[in-house]
Design an enzyme around this catalytic site. Sequence first.
Site: not given
Length: 233
Positions: A74-75, A80, A82, A84, A166
């Site tokens: 998922h990250d 990319g 990162d 987040s 997805p």
Amino acid sequence: MAMANTKSVALAIGFIFLNFAGQCYGYYGYGLQYGFYNGKCRTSDVEAIVRNTVYYKFLKDRSIAPALIRMQFHDCFVNGCDASILLDGPNSEKTAPPNLSVRGFDVIDAAKAAVESVCPGVVSCADIIVMATRDVISFSGGGRYSVQTGRRDGLVSLAQNTIILPSPTSSVSSAIRTFALKGLTATDMIYLLGKSPKVLIPYITNVHCNKHNTKNIGLLLKYKAVCEYINHG
């Protein structure tokens, strides 16, 4: 047979992430390197510190393997690799519906704290996610592989950016197109969208084993092979 299948699937996921984890921001334009932190933390082995922390967590709860695989997926899929997905905030990626069931944040926090205690302000959370995922894949029987490090942590985390993930209602053909945009193949998709902790893969989407709506014979055979193990492994 079940153990052999588990190891082969874990290894396959490892190689997928080995390629996928290159989508990131490198420190100061240097790009990624094997052993990026060598010599940057005196004599401390950053990867060993992460590995030992993750191993302790893994022994207590083996379900962190699919949890960390899902977290990295998922990250990396959004902006990319990162980190987040780790950022807090009223509209951060953490708050988006696809990420509400993501687990493993405590594992990354523990690894980060262990690293910070000997090497403060040097190792990125993005690299820790990648190293930790590599380690749980190894602990699950997938074999150990080397990962490049040197990622910078992202500073932007917006829930709306997760729309690229997805959808639970995606068809197989739609999911294939979504993965292709990230340089991933249909086979990669099958491994990452598998629906069972038996094969160390999180339930990311609602692609059911009894709905093989594809006319690609090669893809169909691979999909059925994974599903057979999910149901009987």
